[in-house]
Write an enzyme that holds these catalytic residues in place. Structure first.
Site, short mmCIF file in Angstrom:
data_model
loop_
_atom_site.label_atom_id
_atom_site.label_comp_id
_atom_site.label_asym_id
_atom_site.label_seq_id
_atom_site.Cartn_x
_atom_site.Cartn_y
_atom_site.Cartn_z
N GLY A 170 0.84 -1.20 0.00
CA GLY A 170 0.00 0.00 0.00
C GLY A 170 0.87 1.24 0.00
N GLY A 171 0.30 2.33 0.52
CA GLY A 171 1.03 3.60 0.53
C GLY A 171 2.30 3.53 1.35
N GLY A 405 26.80 13.20 -27.70
CA GLY A 405 26.12 13.78 -26.53
C GLY A 405 26.55 13.10 -25.25
CB ALA A 406 27.29 9.58 -24.46
C1 HXC Z 1 -3.91 -4.54 11.95
C2 HXC Z 1 -2.79 -6.37 11.19
C3 HXC Z 1 -2.54 -5.73 9.97
C4 HXC Z 1 -3.03 -4.42 9.80
C5 HXC Z 1 -1.66 -7.67 9.90
N1 HXC Z 1 -2.24 -7.56 11.09
N2 HXC Z 1 -1.84 -6.56 9.18
N3 HXC Z 1 -3.47 -5.76 12.17
N4 HXC Z 1 -3.70 -3.85 10.81
N5 HXC Z 1 -2.81 -3.74 8.67
C6 HXC Z 1 -2.26 -8.55 12.16
C7 HXC Z 1 -3.09 -9.76 11.83
O1 HXC Z 1 -4.42 -9.52 12.14
C8 HXC Z 1 -2.46 -10.80 12.72
O2 HXC Z 1 -2.93 -10.57 14.02
C9 HXC Z 1 -1.00 -10.42 12.72
O3 HXC Z 1 -0.96 -9.05 12.31
C10 HXC Z 1 -0.18 -11.22 11.75
O4 HXC Z 1 -0.84 -11.22 10.52
P1 HXC Z 1 -1.08 -12.54 9.68
O5 HXC Z 1 -2.11 -12.21 8.67
O6 HXC Z 1 -1.33 -13.69 10.60
O7 HXC Z 1 0.35 -12.75 9.04
P2 HXC Z 1 0.72 -13.25 7.59
O8 HXC Z 1 -0.03 -14.48 7.25
O9 HXC Z 1 2.18 -13.30 7.56
O10 HXC Z 1 0.24 -12.11 6.60
C11 HXC Z 1 0.85 -10.84 6.66
C12 HXC Z 1 0.06 -9.86 5.77
C13 HXC Z 1 -1.45 -9.90 6.14
C14 HXC Z 1 0.23 -10.29 4.31
C15 HXC Z 1 0.68 -8.50 5.97
O11 HXC Z 1 -1.56 -9.78 7.55
C16 HXC Z 1 -2.23 -8.83 5.50
O12 HXC Z 1 -2.61 -8.93 4.33
N6 HXC Z 1 -2.51 -7.79 6.27
C17 HXC Z 1 -3.34 -6.69 5.80
C18 HXC Z 1 -2.54 -5.85 4.86
C19 HXC Z 1 -3.30 -4.61 4.47
O13 HXC Z 1 -4.26 -4.70 3.70
N7 HXC Z 1 -2.93 -3.50 5.11
C20 HXC Z 1 -3.52 -2.23 4.81
C21 HXC Z 1 -2.86 -1.77 3.55
S1 HXC Z 1 -3.36 -0.20 3.14
P3 HXC Z 1 -3.08 -11.73 15.10
O14 HXC Z 1 -3.68 -11.04 16.28
O15 HXC Z 1 -3.93 -12.76 14.49
O16 HXC Z 1 -1.71 -12.21 15.34
C22 HXC Z 1 -2.21 0.71 3.81
C23 HXC Z 1 -2.39 2.13 3.51
C24 HXC Z 1 -1.15 2.87 3.88
O17 HXC Z 1 -1.35 0.31 4.45
C25 HXC Z 1 -1.31 4.19 3.27
C26 HXC Z 1 -0.17 5.06 3.60
C27 HXC Z 1 -0.34 6.34 2.89
#
Ligand code: HXC
Length: 509
Positions: A170-171, A405-406
Site C-alpha cells: 500500500g502507501g 552527446g554522451a
Molecule cells: C492490523 C494487522 C494488519 C493491519 C496484519 N495484522 N496486518 N493488524 N492492521 N494492517 C495482524 C493480523 O491480524 C495478525 O494478528 C497479525 O498481524 C499477523 O498477521 P497474519 O495475517 O497472521 O500474518 P501473515 O499471514 O504473515 O500475513 C501478513 C500480511 C497480512 C500479508 C501482511 O496480515 C495482510 O494482508 N494484512 C493486511 C494488509 C493490508 O491490507 N494493510 C492495509 C494496507 S493499506 P493476530 O492477532 O492474528 O496475530 C495501507 C495504507 C497505507 O497500508 C497508506 C499510507 C499512505
C-alpha cells in the site's frame, strides 16, 4: 527509589521487550526472520542502543483494541552507534499487530526523525509491517503522511536508509521510496502498491507476491531497491558497511579511514586493460577495484541497468562516489535506466559532499524506438542535469570512447568537470571513425570510404583534439590513474563552487 517502583519498571520493560510474545517471535524465526530487537542488536554496536518510547501505547478502543495494548505498540525506536558514529533507528515489530502502523507508533518514528534532523545523524528504518492499522482507520493514515513529510524534509540533510524485511504494501512503500537507499531480503520481503489479489480483480492478471514485488523484481526490473540479501543478518551487516562510507549529515564530511594502500601506487596491469580492438569489451569493474583503496568497492544497484556502474569506494582514505560506463553490457551505451540510476546516485553524492569520479567509455545513447518512445530525452536529461548541477569535486577519466552527446553528459569539462583526464588511447569525437566516414562520404567506393575512415580516425579518434582545446587537462598513462586521482582529490579538497540563488531547481522528471 522505592523497590516496588523499580520492580514495576523492570516488569514493564520485560513486557515491552517481549513484543507480541514468544510464540510470535518463534513464528518470525520459523520464517527465517529475526525479531525487531534482534535486528537492532546486529545493526548497532554492542550496548549502544538507547530506546525511546518503550512505554508508548495506542489509544484505540475500537474492534477490541482496548484489550490488546502492548507497550511500545509495534515499533522499537531510538538511537545507537555504528562503528562509534551516531544513528537513529526504527524497527517495526511484526509480532505486535503485524507491525501495523498506528497513530502512536507513527509518532514514535516521527520523533526519532525529528531528533536526527536536530542533531544531524542518519536514520535507518527496518520495515516489517502489514501497513496501516486497520482498526484505527484514518489515524494511521495521518501517521504515514507525517512520516512522508519528514522523509522529504530530511532528504539531502541526513542520509536515510530503508531495509525491507517483511511485507511493505500500500502507501507504506512510499516512505522507503523517498529514502536514499533501500535493501530487501530474498524470499521474505516484498513491496507493492496493490497486492496480487487487487491486481487479479482489476486487471485479471495472475501474479505471485514474489513476482509482483519481491526482492528480485525490485533489484532487476524496477530499480526500487538497491540491493537484495539472502537473510536479515547479511542485510544488516552490509548496511553497517554502507553506513561507514557516508557522512552523518550534509554539514559534515564523510569519515576518513586510515589505509595502508599508498596513494601513489602504480598499477602496470591497467596498461593492458583496454583491448586494441575498439569493439571488444573489457570489464570496467576491474579498473574500479584496482584503483580504490584496498579494492574495497560498495556497488549500488548492481543488478539494474548494468551498463553503468555506481557505488562507493575510498581514495587515500576518503569516500568517493564512482560512476562508470560498463563496456561489457550494451557496449556501455547510456539508456533510460542507466541515466536515471546514475543521476540519482550523483545527486546523493552532491547533497552529502562526496566527490565524484567518473570513468568514461561510452559510444553514445542507446538507439531504438522503445528508448525514444519511453522518453530517453527526458530521462537522459536527468543525468546531464545531475552532473551539471553538482558542485562537489568532479574528476573524469576517459578510458576509451567518449562520443557525441554522451561525451558531454559524462562529466565533461563543459559541465564543470574540475579535472578531466584521458588515457592515451582515448577517442573523444562526435562518433566513431567508421560511422563518420560512412556519413560524410556516402557516394564513394568502399575502399575510398576506408581511406577516409583512417583519416578521420587519425584526426579525431584520439584524446589530443580535445586536449588541444583544453577540454582534457592531461593525457595520462593508465598505470598512473590512482595517484593522479588521489592528487586531484587532495587538490580539490577545499573547492568552492557557486550556484545562482533559486527556491529550488526544476529537475526534469
Ligand atoms: C492490523 C494487522 C494488519 C493491519 C496484519 N495484522 N496486518 N493488524 N492492521 N494492517 C495482524 C493480523 O491480524 C495478525 O494478528 C497479525 O498481524 C499477523 O498477521 P497474519 O495475517 O497472521 O500474518 P501473515 O499471514 O504473515 O500475513 C501478513 C500480511 C497480512 C500479508 C501482511 O496480515 C495482510 O494482508 N494484512 C493486511 C494488509 C493490508 O491490507 N494493510 C492495509 C494496507 S493499506 P493476530 O492477532 O492474528 O496475530 C495501507 C495504507 C497505507 O497500508 C497508506 C499510507 C499512505
Amino acid at each position: 527509589m522505592k523497590p516496588n517502583v523499580v520492580q514495576q519498571l523492570e516488569e514493564k520493560r520485560r513486557a515491552a521487550r517481549l513484543g507480541g510474545g514468544q510464540g510470535k517471535i518463534d513464528k518470525q524465526h520459523e520464517r527465517g526472520k529475526l525479531s525487531a530487537r534482534e535486528r537492532l542488536e546486529i545493526l548497532l554496536d554492542p550496548d549502544s542502543f538507547e530506546e525511546y518510547g518503550m512505554f508508548v501505547e495506542h489509544r484505540c478502543d475500537d474492534f477490541g483494541m482496548d484489550k490488546h495494548n502492548i507497550p511500545g505498540d509495534g515499533v522499537v525506536t531510538g538511537q545507537g552507534t555504528i562503528n562509534g558514529r551516531l544513528v537513529f533507528v526504527y524497527s517495526q515489530d511484526f509480532t505486535v499487530h503485524g507491525g501495523s502502523m498506528s497513530e502512536a507508533n507513527a509518532k514514535k518514528i516521527c520523533h526519532i526523525m525529528d531528533m536526527a534532523m536536530k542533531v544531524g545523524a542518519p536514520v535507518i528504518g527496518l520495515n516489517d509491517s502489514g501497513g496501516a492499522r486497520i482498526q484505527e482507520g484514518v489515524g494511521s493514515l495521518g501517521g504515514y503522511g507525517e512520516i512522508f513529510q519528514r522523509n522529504v524534509l530530511s532528504s539531502g540533510v541526513v542520509p536515510q536508509l530503508s531495509l525491507i524485511m517483511g511485507p511493505c504494501a500500500g502507501g507504506a512503500v512510499y516512505s522507503p521510496a523517498l529514502t536514499d537507499f533501500t535493501f530487501m531480503i530474498n524470499g521474505s520481503s516484498y513491496m507493492f502498491v496493490t497486492g496480487p489479489d487487487v491486481v487479479k480483480t482489476v486487471t485479471h492478471e495472475d501474479v505471485s507476491q514474489e513476482e509482483l514485488g519481491g526482492a528480485h523484481t525490485h533489484i532487476t526490473k524496477t530499480g526500487v531497491a538497491d540491493k537484495a540479501f539472502d537473510n536479515d543478518i547479511d542485510a544488516l551487516l552490509q548496511t553497517r558497511r554502507l553506513f561507514n562510507f557516508l557522512p552523518l549529515s550534509n554539514r559534515e564530511e564523510a569519515p576518513q579511514r586510515f589505509t595502508e594502500d599508498p596513494a601513489d601506487r602504480l598499477d602496470l596491469e591497467l596498461n593492458t586493460l583496454v583491448p586494441d580492438n575498439p569493439n571488444k569489451p573489457y570489464d570496467m569493474m576491474e579498473l574500479i577495484s584496482r584503483v580504490v583503496d584496498e579494492g574495497d568497492f560498495f556497488e549500488i544497484k548492481q543488478e539494474y541497468a548494468r551498463n553503468i556502474i555506481v557505488g562507493f569506494g575510498r581514495m587515500d582514505g576518503r569516500t568517493v562516489g564512482f560512476v562508470a560506463n560498463q563496456p561489457m553490457i550494451l557496449a556501455g551505451c547510456l539508456d533510460i535506466d542507466a541515466s536515471v540510476k546514475a543521476a540519482r546516485f550523483i545527486r546523493f553524492c552532491d547533497a552529502f559532499n562526496i566527490p565524484i569520479v567518473t570513468f568514461v567509455d561510452v559510444p553514445g545513447f542507446l538507439p531504438g524506438v522503445s528508448q525514444e518512445h519511453n522518453g530517453i530525452i527526458r530521462h537522459g536529461a536527468k543525468l546531464l542535469y545531475a552532473y551539471a548541477e553538482a558542485t562537489v569535486p568532479k574528476i573524469t577519466v576517459v578510458t576509451r570512447k567518449a562520443y557525441g552527446g554522451a561525451y558531454i553528459v559524462m562529466n565533461s569539462r563543459h559541465l564543470r568537470g574540475d579535472i578531466n583526464y584521458a588515457w592515451a588511447n582515448a577517442e573523444i569525437a562526435v562518433m566513431g571513425a567508421e560511422g563518420a566516414a560512412k556519413i560524410l562520404y556516402r557516394g564513394l567506393s568502399p575502399e575510398e570510404v576506408k581511406e577516409k575512415e583512417a583519416e578521420y580516425k587519425a584526426k579525431f579518434n584520439t584524446p589530443f583534439a580535445a586536449a588541444a582545446r583544453g577540454f582534457i587537462d592531461d593525457v595520462i598513462r593508465p598505470q598512473n590513474t590512482r595517484w593522479r586521482i588521489c592528487r586531484a582529490l587532495s587538490l580539490l579538497e577545499n573547492k568552492q563552487s557557486e550556484t545562482p540563488w533559486k527556491k529550488h531547481d526544476n529537475l526534469p522528471l
